[in-house]
Design a protein around this motif. Structure first.
Motif, PDB file in Angstrom:
ATOM      1  N   GLN A 172       0.948  -1.155  -0.271  1.00  0.00           N
ATOM      2  CA  GLN A 172      -0.028   0.029  -0.335  1.00  0.00           C
ATOM      3  C   GLN A 172       0.911   1.502   0.134  1.00  0.00           C
ATOM      4  N   ARG A 208       2.330   1.470  -3.287  1.00  0.00           N
ATOM      5  CA  ARG A 208       1.753   2.763  -4.570  1.00  0.00           C
ATOM      6  C   ARG A 208       0.570   4.180  -4.391  1.00  0.00           C
ATOM      7  N   SER A 209       0.650   4.275  -3.363  1.00  0.00           N
ATOM      8  CA  SER A 209       0.333   5.814  -2.853  1.00  0.00           C
ATOM      9  C   SER A 209       1.489   6.796  -2.461  1.00  0.00           C
TER      10      SER A 209
END
Length: 692
Positions: free
Chosen positions: A604, A607-608
């Motif tokens: 995560q 991805r961010s």
């Protein structure tokens, strides 16, 4: 050091067998924990505490761990279930509450439970059902006679046949007999400024705090002490380096260096200009530069390094550029060749794969001074490598080299300037603090026009869609990397490997040329594969992490990382940085089926988060500083109490205090600093190899 100090030191240096109950066999187990002396034992700190202090049930929250004392109010009920499993329950009157005590898998408890007996219970409280799941119990008929009455009980890491309860007794005995001999090392002025406990009091309270506040104050004292002593050593090294290592004042032609900068095929960013200014100032200064240059993937560190090398050569010196792998050495060599194409700078590449003829010619050229700049691997630090006039050493991915390796290269010249580079971004304030003996420069800006790499996380079931996307990219004229964690199949690990995946992709995409790159290939094979990939002759490159740093192919727009959960965040970010180096939109696809919460978090974050310094901060928080910095390589200690991330403010305060003290004349003269001077002398003697 006066006689009393010496006596105190000798007392604490006595073997641990001096303690009653510690025999030779026990001493062997203790030595596995690094405990040889009384002092070692006293400074083996607990890693957590068990709170057995009695609580009022009215103040206890639902599912909170609690210790209560009461009277058995009912006969026990024992029930067996499953295979060798049991549940014993009985009522206990605790003040005005009638609770149910439940003890699992200890059927013998039934014989002990008698109505009217007083029992102390510890466990998790279900406030709704007034039920306590018991972890620990004790029959208590004599109030105040229990070990648990004493407050928070320390829990220690033990090994072999050692038991925590016995360990506590040894610590108590050592504190009782030797606490008076524990010398204070911090000056009174610092103790008063920060309201810190004395060393002896803090030691007692860290082992056996009466409450959480006492433990907190004791820990606060040792967090500061550990950071302060570490920083004192770093600041002393820095001061000695400046004073004793007289550097080369490299006087280069400013106009020629400016013309070289203007001739580059791109415009430097403001951050590159700032970094360059600091480095060029250091080159001209009369002391030896010792600087760390940090920058995110693709921020342009190599260009800054090339300008610094040009300036040093212009001033009449030679340059050495050391990197950890041959493939990276080849990349830097080709980059510098392009940068120096218009100038009469003689460049050489020296690696373990250099032929004996090439090696002889390069060694002769370095010794005669006909080679201006050499790029190489560990081959540069071998004994038969001599320079005529080495002025500047640049080490890329510096954390991959040990202190000793960097020292050996530095000794190839008479106090040359040293620039350490890393593409592993570390939050600047933390880097300044951690690497207290270095000046830190940060390139915190990417060149104009760099597009953000779009990052996706998919599970393995979506592999067909990933292949279709890759096919689409290649049909548009782009190229792709596919990274796997292993070279070949492993019995122990169920992860993808490059050999199998290369065969699979070659079969799935017969219309494309699929290349293979890994660490076991010879240097010429790796170089030829990378040359073909860079020239566009290979469409898909299946590789291990040898492409992690340095490889630059602007036409590659897709990075697929298989079993991505097996890589650290900073490593994933480095791999992602191999794409997005050209004009086209680039993509990074992480294929991962993480089984842990941390694994999911990592995907995560990738991805961010696209900023390398932010990724590094999060990586640091997940992995801890030991793994992140590579403790054994970097010289950073593993602190016993302090944590470089969570106690960052204390680390920064300690750094400032240590720097101020080391640079003040009173430190070297006043009696109150004598223990610190003695400590420093001992440390610097032990680490004399750092003082080259």
């Amino acid at each position: 050091m006066n006689k009393q100090d010496w006596t105190e030191k000798q007392v604490l240096k006595q073997p641990v067998t001096t303690l009653k109950g510690v025999g030779e066999a026990t001493a062997e187990d203790l030595s596995l924990l690094g405990i040889e002396t009384i002092e070692d034992l006293l400074f083996h700190f607990p890693y957590r505490y068990e709170d057995y202090r009695l609580r009022d049930l009215a103040e206890v929250g639902h599912e909170e761990t609690v210790t209560v004392e009461g009277t058995v109010h009912s006969e026990p009920l024992l029930r067996f279930y499953g295979r060798n499993k049991s549940r014993c329950s009985f009522k206990v009157l605790v003040d005005r509450y009638l609770i149910t005590a439940v003890i699992f898998n200890r059927p013998y408890v039934k014989r002990q439970v008698k109505v009217g007996r007083t029992i102390r219970l510890s466990g998790k409280m279900d406030k709704h059902r007034l039920q306590l799941t018991v972890q620990h119990y004790q029959w208590t008929n004599r109030a105040g006679q229990n070990e648990e009455d004493e407050g928070l009980l320390p829990v220690y890491s033990v090994t072999g046949k050692l038991k925590v309860a016995q360990f506590r007794k040894w610590i108590k005995a050592a504190l009782r007999d030797y606490a008076a001999f524990i010398p204070e090392i911090l000056p009174q002025s610092l103790l008063e400024r920060y309201k810190l406990l004395s060393r002896s009091a803090a030691l007692q309270q860290l082992h056996f705090p009466k409450d959480w506040q006492e433990g907190k104050q004791a820990k606060r004292r040792f967090v500061y002490e550990e950071f302060f002593l570490f920083q004192l050593k770093l600041q002393a090294l820095r001061k000695r380096h400046r004073e004793q290592v007289k550097g080369l004042a490299q006087h280069y032609d400013h106009q020629k260096v400016e013309r070289f900068i203007q001739s580059l095929p791109f415009k430097l960013t403001a951050a590159q200009h700032r970094a360059l200014e600091q480095i060029l100032d250091d080159l001209q200064a009369p002391y030896a530069m010792n600087r760390l240059l940090q920058g995110d993937v693709g921020s342009g560190k190599t260009a800054v390094a090339a300008i610094a090398l040009y300036a040093s050569v212009n001033a009449g010196y030679q340059g050495a550029f050391m990197v950890p792998t041959e493939i990276l050495a080849e990349q830097h060599y080709l980059s510098l060749k392009r940068f120096f194409a218009q100038d009469n700078i003689q460049l050489a590449l020296l690696t373990g794969s250099s032929s004996s003829t090439e090696r002889r010619e390069i060694l002769a050229g370095l010794q005669l001074g006909t080679i201006d700049v050499v790029v190489g691997t560990h081959a540069l630090i071998q004994e038969d490598v001599f320079f005529k006039n080495l002025g500047l050493i640049i080490t890329d991915e510096q954390h991959r080299f040990g202190v000793e390796q960097r020292r050996r290269l530095r000794r190839k010249g008479a106090a040359p300037d040293v620039l350490l580079m890393t593409a592993t971004p570390i939050p600047r304030t933390l880097a300044i603090t951690a690497f207290g003996d270095l000046d830190v420069t940060v390139i915190d800006e990417l060149p104009a026009g760099r597009k953000k790499v779009e990052t996706y996380w998919v599970r393995e079931e979506m592999l067909d869609r990933v292949f279709r996307f890759m096919q689409n990219q290649i049909d548009q004229g782009r190229q792709a990397y596919v990274v796997c964690p292993l070279i070949e199949e492993s019995d122990k690990l169920d992860v993808q490997n490059v050999l199998d995946f290369h065969a699979e992709l070659s079969q799935a995409f017969p219309q494309y040329r699929v290349g293979l790159l890994h660490g076991r290939l010879g240097s010429s094979e790796k170089e030829e594969t990378m040359r073909r990939f860079a020239a566009g002759e290979i469409h898909i490159l299946v590789t291990t992490t040898v492409v992690e740093v340095g490889v630059d192919v602007p036409n590659a727009t897709l990075m697929i990382i298989y079993d991505a959960e097996r890589f650290g965040l900073s490593q994933l970010h480095q791999l992602r940085g191999r794409v997005g180096r050209g004009e086209h939109q680039s993509y990074c696809i992480l294929i991962a089926n993480p089984k842990t919460e941390t694994g999911i978090q990592r995907m995560q974050i990738m991805r961010s988060t696209h900023d390398g310094f932010e990724v590094a901060k999060k990586d640091l928080a997940l992995r801890g500083p030991g793994d992140f910095f590579g403790t054994k390589q970097s010289g950073l200690p593993e602190f016993k109490v302090a944590d470089m991330i969570h106690d960052y403010r204390a680390l920064e305060v300690a750094r400032k205090d240590a720097a101020a003290l080391i640079n003040h004349p009173s430190f070297w003269e006043k009696e109150e600093y004598a223990p610190l001077r003695a400590y420093l002398e001992e440390q610097l003697r032990a680490e004399a190899k750092l003082l080259d």
